[in-house]
Design an enzyme around this catalytic site. Structure first.
Site, PDB file in Angstrom:
ATOM      1  CG  HIS A 130      -2.960   5.236  -0.511  1.00  8.88           C
ATOM      2  ND1 HIS A 130      -2.850   4.103  -1.280  1.00  8.88           N
ATOM      3  CD2 HIS A 130      -4.176   5.182   0.089  1.00  8.88           C
ATOM      4  CE1 HIS A 130      -3.970   3.399  -1.171  1.00  8.88           C
ATOM      5  NE2 HIS A 130      -4.781   4.021  -0.347  1.00  8.88           N
TER       6      HIS A 130
ATOM      7  CE  LYS B  66      -3.810   2.190   2.547  1.00  7.09           C
ATOM      8  NZ  LYS B  66      -4.620   2.186   3.784  1.00  7.09           N
TER       9      LYS B  66
END
Length: 227
Positions: A106, A104
């Site tokens: 963000h 991931k």
């Protein structure tokens, strides 16, 4: 046999997770038994599953660890329910951590992991449903050891099928132990399943009769791990 082991075997049968018959495994092997840990789906089943894992981990590894690591995807709920059960049964707060299949990039929790971040000095117990080939460990052990200076205490799976792994001699759990240098254990082994169920009633039925016992023996004659 410890009581929690006998109870767990009954629980697998009751939950329709452990089945007997004629199955073709992912490996192509024809097996007279099959375990599908994806069959635990209700709240009460997951609660009990976490308790069985917690009891087995406490039995084999004691309290000297900090993190339960469950490889994605099936290991994620296993690590969560077992951390909850460990707190309730033994009064110790254990953190959970899992890896992401895709990183991931963000948000506040970006990165390769879910749950607690691994920290230098952490002692980690890995948790999985079943290890047939050890392939998942090839991916996750380097991730865990690369994230921080941790010690992997051991691996706990629900069922040791006791058949040869990729090397063709030892079972997958023993191969993992030899390759990575940490202990490997299961809540129950297939030998314990046979001990509990052979010509004995479970859920009002004899699940392993003489015919099925002969099929299981023949399977292990061909695929059983040599100790």
């Amino acid at each position: 046999m410890e009581q929690y082991k006998s109870d767990f075997i009954d629980f697998m049968v009751e939950s329709n997770v452990l089945k007997f018959g004629d199955f073709t495994l992912k490996s192509g092997r024809k097996s007279p038994f099959f375990m599908n840990a994806g069959g635990y789906v209700t709240g009460s089943q997951l609660k009990r599953l976490g308790e069985f894992y917690a009891k087995a981990i406490h039995d084999k590894y004691g309290d000297d660890f900090d993190v339960l690591f469950g490889p994605a995807y099936k290991g994620i709920p296993l690590s969560v329910v077992t951390a909850i059960a460990y707190s309730e049964l033994y009064g110790k707060e254990i953190r959970y951590c899992s890896d992401r299949k895709e990183e991931k990039d963000h948000g506040a929790d970006k990165g390769s992991f879910l749950g607690s971040k691994l920290q230098d000095g952490d002692r980690v117990v890995m948790i999985e449903d079943v290890t047939t080939s050890g392939k998942s460990m090839e991916e996750t052990v380097p991730k865990v050891r690369g994230a921080a200076d941790v010690t992997i205490v051991g691996l706990m799976v629900s069922l040791d099928r006791m058949e040869v792994g990729k090397g063709g001699v030892k079972c997958a759990l023993d191969e993992v132990k030899d390759l990575y240098g940490f202990e490997t254990n299961a809540i129950v082994t297939m030998a314990e399943v046979v001990e509990r169920l052979y010509n004995k009633e479970c859920q009002g039925k004899i699940l392993i009769d003489d015919t099925l016992k002969a099929a299981i023996d023949a399977y292990y004659e061909q695929y059983g791990a040599r100790k």
